[in-house]
Design an enzyme around this catalytic site. Structure first.
Site, PDB file in Angstrom:
ATOM      1  CE  LYS A  19      -2.913   2.624   3.183  1.00 24.53           C
ATOM      2  NZ  LYS A  19      -4.170   2.764   2.431  1.00 24.53           N
ATOM      3  CB  ILE A 436     -27.107   9.933   4.397  1.00 21.82           C
ATOM      4  CG1 ILE A 436     -27.835  10.213   3.081  1.00 21.82           C
ATOM      5  CG2 ILE A 436     -27.049   8.441   4.624  1.00 21.82           C
ATOM      6  CD1 ILE A 436     -29.321   9.880   3.080  1.00 21.82           C
ATOM      7  CB  SER A 438     -21.117  11.262   8.167  1.00 22.03           C
ATOM      8  OG  SER A 438     -21.190  10.948   6.809  1.00 22.03           O
ATOM      9  NE  ARG A 520     -11.457   1.936   2.000  1.00 27.25           N
ATOM     10  CZ  ARG A 520     -11.215   2.382   3.214  1.00 27.25           C
ATOM     11  NH1 ARG A 520     -10.081   2.988   3.495  1.00 27.25           N
ATOM     12  NH2 ARG A 520     -12.108   2.225   4.169  1.00 27.25           N
ATOM     13  CB  CYS A 521      -5.826  -2.391   3.973  1.00 33.78           C
ATOM     14  SG  CYS A 521      -4.538  -2.677   2.765  1.00 33.78           S
ATOM     15  CG  HIS A 646     -28.413   5.347   3.758  1.00 27.56           C
ATOM     16  ND1 HIS A 646     -28.714   5.995   2.587  1.00 27.56           N
ATOM     17  CD2 HIS A 646     -27.085   5.086   3.698  1.00 27.56           C
ATOM     18  CE1 HIS A 646     -27.616   6.131   1.864  1.00 27.56           C
ATOM     19  NE2 HIS A 646     -26.615   5.588   2.511  1.00 27.56           N
ATOM     20  CB  CYS A 648     -25.335   3.826  -0.569  1.00 25.71           C
ATOM     21  SG  CYS A 648     -24.329   3.341   0.808  1.00 25.71           S
ATOM     22  CG  HIS A 699     -19.852   8.241  -3.940  1.00 27.85           C
ATOM     23  ND1 HIS A 699     -21.216   8.077  -3.967  1.00 27.85           N
ATOM     24  CD2 HIS A 699     -19.406   7.482  -2.927  1.00 27.85           C
ATOM     25  CE1 HIS A 699     -21.565   7.236  -3.021  1.00 27.85           C
ATOM     26  NE2 HIS A 699     -20.492   6.864  -2.368  1.00 27.85           N
ATOM     27  CB  CYS A 731     -23.922   8.091   0.605  1.00 26.49           C
ATOM     28  SG  CYS A 731     -23.228   6.920   1.800  1.00 26.49           S
TER      29      CYS A 731
END
Ligand code: GLN
Ligand code: ZN
Length: 765
Positions: A19, A436, A438, A520-521, A646, A648, A699, A731
């Site tokens: 990574k 949504i 946050s 991404r982990c 919710h 998505c 996004h 979202c």
């Protein structure tokens, strides 16, 4: 000795070295040669580690700089036209452009679509094909990596994704039949096999996990044709690897293919062993997937030994190999790094390295049962200790699950009555606006959390910080004119971890990283014991937020299915029962929120759909307990309390009945990118409850304007009765910055106002 084999090793590195190296390269801080050097180092380290652990011929080409499906598509030259110039000029840049887009020097390329690898949380890039697609062996990475290992004195077994699974995972951009491309693809495979053979490879592992899915006649015919062709040319011996489930109705097909060995998953498909032994022609090698490659528990070795002995008796010691159920890509690398986990819990776990040790112990036990007995006894004790531990079994939790009946899974009144009661108590305008949950997780928020966690920021100071953030967030929402507010989730690191940390039965690792996609982990929580809630988890901040405003404040929870789905779960009870336990803990939270004056509560279930089993026949059973769990969480409240959910990124067509059965008063979904296409299912089903189709794509940093959102709302209002509609983003906003969030929400509220002004009807109150 019975041979130990492995299907794949985590490539990211125990300390996420890959990574770091890849991201450094993306930032322009290292060149291709430096990146490749780290990659080579990791491959060598992992091959050596596996050899030391006793693996006979470790896999190669299981490594990838981003994704193994992308590697295959790239290697066979299935590169869409728009990337070609870049890929020809600079192969590595072209490869990463396919993976994650490319915006540089006047070139602007989107990434390929990404989706889940079967039912795992690993995501692969979806190859884009079209009618008349041509394939060629563009990149012989499998040969290079084989030779690289050989140069280091290690004989490996190259891993290839099989041609049918590769096509199955691909999409055609023109809607043509993917399998019509098989004949064009096979010569490239044949050439690769010939080159591997010439390089000296004895065996190649061909992964065909699609063989555990429901296959239609076209896919079955593709298998027969593909392997008849590949069997012919000069080639290494072929191990056909199937995993993630039993072969079931595809067993005769799999057994009929002219290969040299077959790997079967005996963790998820334990019952298939007899049938496999009966179906597999004599002379074929059988690889037994005995150790769970999808979870982190120690193996019940005695049970695995019974299966191994049974298979060896039937086929002979030489023809049976011992293996994990699937590639170890889906588990963390090595338990030795978990110094902070308590010894008891650690003793119950096995990561990739420990799983190989287990295979070694199985092999030892087959060779010399007496010599292996002390080690086996120790493993047995660890498992018995886990089974008996009071941290695992809590009779009051089990009793509560056992006592569940219909009254716990139903709201008091049907939706129409609830709706009336809610409108009377909490009058809202037509097309109510909300978000949504946050709000921007700024650097400041993340730094404060990190400082608090490391002890640099005292509890009281951190609390004061969170309170300030919430207050700011409430004031902003009031100024924008949103109707139902949220507190902003500033106190939460992650939507599952935040709850897991406050529930009994969960543990967290320090470096239990698993690759999710590319660099991404994720570090999934470990659910090891009966789940209980020692104290309220969210009431404090929700109550505080509500105290700041007269508008309704929405309480915010992560649903039981999503908590389950994004964790490593227990293997000693059904997923359904673990889910019900989480649901009961959340139910208590919901009723506590209600008692604290929170009248609108959202229970997020973004992972509901991804929990669907691979075989259609198993869907109904899953959806039953998943929906039931949601209802357990949601049904403890009065009619006047409004439950939201919710979800998505879901395709709703084939699960709409289950979504309706959740009986949330309001559901919000992602729809802005597809221009409301995802609403289709709700329209056709005449979905009766409230629904908020997202009108703001969170996004993307783009700020949609009022006209754009008004147009989306018009479209929604044509499809869904306006009295049912809510107005919200797709979202949560945590990845966005404040300025764009504010601008977009202002436009969203204005769009709702415009529609209200146009529409004659008023919301019944
Ligand atoms: N409430 C969560 C948020 O707003 C939902 C996130 C999600 O759906 N993945 O961030
Ligand atoms: Zn979402």
């Amino acid at each position: 000795m019975t041979r130990i084999t492995n299907l794949g090793f985590p490539r990211i590195g125990a300390k996420r070295e890959l990574k770091r190296a890849v991201e450094r390269h993306w930032r322009g801080e290292s060149d291709a040669a430096q990146l490749q050097a780290t990659a080579r180092e990791l491959r060598l380290r992992h091959w050596r580690l596996q050899r030391e652990a006793g693996v006979d011929t470790p896999p190669s080409n299981d490594f990838s700089l981003y994704d193994q499906v992308l590697d295959a598509a790239f290697g066979f030259d299935a590169i869409p036209e728009r990337y070609r110039a870049l890929a020809d000029a600079d192969p590595l840049a072209g490869y990463f452009a396919l993976a994650r887009g490319h915006q540089k020097d006047g070139i602007d390329l989107h990434a390929l679509e990404m989706t889940k690898w079967f039912d795992t949380n690993y995501h692969y890039l979806v190859p884009e094909l079209q009618a008349g697609q041509r394939f060629a062996l563009r990149d012989d990475k499998p040969v290079r990596e084989y030779l690289e290992a050989r140069a280091a004195g290690i004989e490996t077994r190259p891993v290839l994704i099989g041609p049918v699974t590769l096509l199955w995972l691909s999409k055609t951009v023109d809607g043509s039949d993917r399998f019509a491309l098989l004949d064009a693809l096979l010569p490239a495979y044949a050439e690769l096999l010939a080159r591997l053979h010439a390089a000296g490879a004895q065996w190649v592992q061909i992964d065909e996990p699609a063989l555990v899915l429901d296959l239609d006649a076209t896919a079955r015919a593709a298998y027969t044709r593909a392997y008849a062709a590949l069997a012919q040319g000069p080639r290494p011996q072929l191990l056909l690897a199937t995993y993630f489930g039993a072969l079931d109705d595809n067993l005769p097909l799999a057994a009929s293919l002219p290969v040299d060995g077959l790997h079967v998953d005996l963790v998820r498909g334990r019952e298939q062993l007899d049938a496999v032994l009966g179906a597999l022609p004599a002379g074929r090698t059988l690889s037994l997937g005995l150790v769970d490659g999808r979870n982190i528990w120690r193996t019940r070795l005695d049970e695995a030994l019974v299966l191994a002995r049974y298979a060896i008796e039937a086929r002979g010691d030489d023809a049976v190999w011992l293996a994990p159920s699937c590639s170890l890509l889906h588990v963390p690398v090595d338990l030795v790094h978990e110094k902070a986990l308590d010894a008891e819990l650690r003793g119950w776990l096995a990561f990739a390295r420990q799983k190989l040790d287990e295979l070694r112990l199985l092999s030892d036990a087959l060779a010399d049962p007496n010599a292996a007995e002390p080690a086996l006894a120790q493993a047995r004790e660890a498992i018995a200790a886990r089974r008996a531990s009071p941290r695992v079994q809590r009779s009051e939790v089990a009793a509560r699950v056992a006592a569940l009946d219909a009254s716990a899974t139903h709201r008091t009144s049907p939706f129409a009555r609830r709706r009336a009661a809610q409108d009377a108590l909490r009058p809202l305008p037509l097309l109510p606006t909300t978000t949504i949950g946050s709000f921007p997780q700024t650097l400041e928020v993340r730094e404060a959390r990190a400082a608090h966690k490391s002890g640099r920021l005292a509890q009281a100071d951190y609390d004061a910080f969170v309170a300030t953030q919430i207050e700011h967030c409430v004031r902003v929402q009031e100024a924008i004119g949103l109707d139902v507010l949220v507190h902003g989730e500033f106190e939460r690191n992650d939507m599952v971890e935040y709850f897991g940390e406050q529930l009994d039965g969960f543990a967290f690792t320090k470096s239990g990283w698993v690759q999710s996609y590319g660099s991404r982990c994720v570090k999934p929580p470990v659910i090891y014991g009966d789940v209980a809630r020692p104290a309220p988890m969210t009431v404090r901040w929700s109550r505080f937020a509500q105290s700041l405003t007269d508008r309704p404040m929405k309480g915010m929870l992560t649903g039981p299915v999503t908590v389950l789905q994004w964790s490593f779960v227990r293997d000693d009870q059904s997923r359904a029962d673990t889910c019900r336990q989480i649901a009961l803990a959340l139910r208590d939270e919901v009723t506590d929120l209600e008692a604290a004056g929170i009248g609108v509560i959202q229970i997020d279930e973004p992972a509901l759909r991804e929990g669907l089993p691979l075989r259609r026949a198993d869907w109904a059973g899953y959806l039953d307990w998943a929906v039931e769990s949601f209802r357990i969480s949601a049904s403890g409240v009065a009619d006047t309390t409004q439950i939201h959910t919710h979800m998505c990124y879901s395709e709703f067509n084939d699960i709409i009945e289950a979504v309706a059965a959740m009986d949330a008063d309001v559901i919000s979904i992602e729809t802005s990118r597809s221009r409301m296409e995802l609403l289709d299912a709700f329209v056709r089903f005449e979905y009766p409850n409230g629904i908020g189709p997202g009108v703001y794509d969170i996004h993307s940093p783009r700020v949609p304007d009022v006209e754009e959102m008004t147009a989306l709302l018009h479209r929604a209002a044509e499809l869904i009765p306006v009295a049912q509609l809510w107005v919200n983003p797709d979202c949560g906003l945590k990845t966005r910055g404040w300025p764009e969030t504010q601008a977009a929400l202002e436009a969203l509220v204005e769009a709702a106002r415009r529609l209200r002004a146009e529409l004659p009807a008023t919301r019944a109150a």
